[in-house]
Design an enzyme around this catalytic site. Structure first.
Site, mmCIF file in Angstrom:
data_model
loop_
_atom_site.group_PDB
_atom_site.id
_atom_site.type_symbol
_atom_site.label_atom_id
_atom_site.label_comp_id
_atom_site.label_asym_id
_atom_site.label_seq_id
_atom_site.Cartn_x
_atom_site.Cartn_y
_atom_site.Cartn_z
ATOM 1 N N TYR A 107 0.895 -1.197 -0.031
ATOM 2 C CA TYR A 107 -0.055 -0.137 0.029
ATOM 3 C C TYR A 107 0.882 1.329 0.043
ATOM 4 O O TYR A 107 1.897 1.515 0.843
ATOM 5 C CB TYR A 107 -0.838 -0.092 1.279
ATOM 6 C CG TYR A 107 -1.650 1.313 1.567
ATOM 7 C CD1 TYR A 107 -2.783 1.479 1.230
ATOM 8 C CD2 TYR A 107 -0.978 2.465 2.139
ATOM 9 C CE1 TYR A 107 -3.617 2.709 1.282
ATOM 10 C CE2 TYR A 107 -1.544 3.713 2.016
ATOM 11 C CZ TYR A 107 -3.006 3.757 1.876
ATOM 12 O OH TYR A 107 -3.721 5.031 2.062
ATOM 13 N N GLU A 195 -3.644 7.328 -4.171
ATOM 14 C CA GLU A 195 -3.527 6.237 -3.361
ATOM 15 C C GLU A 195 -3.146 4.937 -4.188
ATOM 16 O O GLU A 195 -3.974 4.851 -5.304
ATOM 17 C CB GLU A 195 -4.628 5.967 -2.304
ATOM 18 C CG GLU A 195 -4.656 4.521 -1.509
ATOM 19 C CD GLU A 195 -5.825 4.398 -0.444
ATOM 20 O OE1 GLU A 195 -5.990 4.998 0.331
ATOM 21 O OE2 GLU A 195 -6.728 3.642 -1.326
#
Ligand code: GDP
Ligand code: MN
Length: 387
Positions: A107, A195
């Site tokens: 991530y 993101e």
């Protein structure tokens, strides 16, 4: 402005972040045709604003056109729901992407840390799931780095972050380039959030952005006027769409659960008006901000929109004339009432400021008598709504 995954990935490609090969498809027929002419294993990804599509059943796999057709039929038109989005969101299109063999999911994101007044990079090796969940159960697995915007971002800092977050070694070489692209996007497009979850390490050793979440600051859109077209994804709900349809901004109209329809000029006066109604013992059914300089036509349309809400038992129009002129507002009210296509409800008007006298004269000629103050108007509206 929030972007869909396929739009976010378009920006990723512009800044050199690798994404899976794919195509955006808006119909079942397009999906079938694409897979027919491109045999292989494909992922069908619902294009919606909400996150957590995987768990909501919005991500499907297909190894041939027949399976693709069946999955696409099941997805397009489906309303995806999950705990964060109980109302759900309808799937209108799909992103068809090459299925990648995942070795590891990481991530990475960049957001604004308002307290630090800096962009913050967040990285964890536990990608593919909610980062909030990771933060709650295993906070040490998350590494952060605050970028000094005056200095920028150096490759060694990216390498250091990859180590700190314990990313598998396969990520290390590509990671600085991914972060460099992500920060370039963040700056050049005026993002509030970028993101990648998951950033995938494939079994063949490539690092690739499997998902994309991008939120741009509307005030930065001037930098990339070509993105204006994406705004048509626009209004998120019916009320916003209704406001846009009469020429107002998306957030100029909001529905509430009381009985008094409110029109004011300016959000501040609108909120003050709702407070006054509350103090008088009532509550607003909705609130419409006609903005500055509204002409009669807009006032008329606003009046029609607000009274079309069946909850409205009385109307309170509260105008503090500045750029907005009292005579234009009065004309709009009279036109709306005389047009015959509005639902009749008791009306209270308070009109002050620019061209107040002219406005009052127009209303008086139509048999209406504005109140003097906001509190008086609120009391009167509450009384009328209660009858
Ligand atoms: P989100 O649930 O809305 O965040 O959607 P994602 O794009 O992150 O996809 C959710 C999950 O689907 C991922 O975490 C993967 O587990 C899976 N997935 C998506 N694309 C692929 C793919 O190309 N290959 C494999 N094996 N899994 C995938
Ligand atoms: Mn994701």
């Amino acid at each position: 402005m929030k972007l869909m995954e396929h739009q976010g990935k378009e920006l990723f490609r512009r800044v050199g972040i690798p994404t899976p090969r794919g195509v955006h498809a808006a119909s079942v027929a397009n999906v079938t045709a694409f897979i027919e002419s491109n045999p292989g294993s494909w992922v069908l990804k619902s294009q919606v604003m909400m996150g957590g599509r995987g768990k909501a059943g919005g991500i499907k796999f297909a190894d041939d056109a027949k399976a693709g057709e069946a999955e696409a039929r099941g997805l397009i038109g489906k309303v995806l729901k999950n705990a964060q989005n109980p109302d759900g969101e309808e799937v209108k299109s799909l992103l068809i992407e090459e299925k990648v063999a995942i070795a590891s999911e990481a991530y990475v994101s960049i957001a604004i840390d308002r307290a630090a007044k800096k962009p913050v990079v967040i990285v964890t090796a536990q990608g593919g799931m909610d980062v909030e969940e990771v933060a709650a159960h295993d906070p040490d697995a998350i590494s952060k780095y605050w970028i000094d915007p005056a200095i920028g971002f150096q490759p060694f800092e990216a390498r250091r972050l990859a180590f700190a977050a314990k990313l598998p070694a396969g990520f290390h070489k590509a990671f600085p380039k991914v972060l460099d692209g992500l920060y370039a996007l963040f700056l050049d497009y005026g993002a509030q959030l970028v993101e990648i979850n998951p950033l995938v390490l494939t079994q063949s050793g490539d690092v690739i952005a499997s998902d994309a979440k991008v939120e741009l600051d509307d005030n930065a859109l001037y930098k990339h006027p070509e993105l204006q077209a994406w705004r048509s994804d626009g209004p998120a709900d019916e009320d916003q769409a209704a406001a846009v349809a009469i020429g107002l901004g998306m957030s100029n109209y909001a529905k509430l659960d009381g009985t008094i329809g409110v029109i004011a000029n300016g959000a501040g006066l609108g909120m003050g008006t709702m407070d006054a109604i509350r103090t008088a013992g009532g509550s607003a059914a909705n609130f419409l901000d006609i903005g500055g300089g509204a002409q009669a036509e807009l006032v008329k349309k606003s009046y029609q929109l607000v009274t079309s809400d069946p909850k409205v038992k009385a109307m309170f129009i509260n105008i503090f004339g500045g750029i907005t002129r009292g005579d234009q507002v009065a004309h709009g009210i009279v036109q709306a009432l005389q047009g015959g296509d509005v639902r009749e409800v008791p009306l209270v008007v308070r009109l002050t400021g620019t061209n107040e006298k002219e406005g009052r004269a127009i209303l008086a000629a139509a048999g209406m008598h504005p109140v003097e103050t906001m509190d008086e108007g609120a009391r009167r509206a509450v009384e009328l709504a209660g009858r």
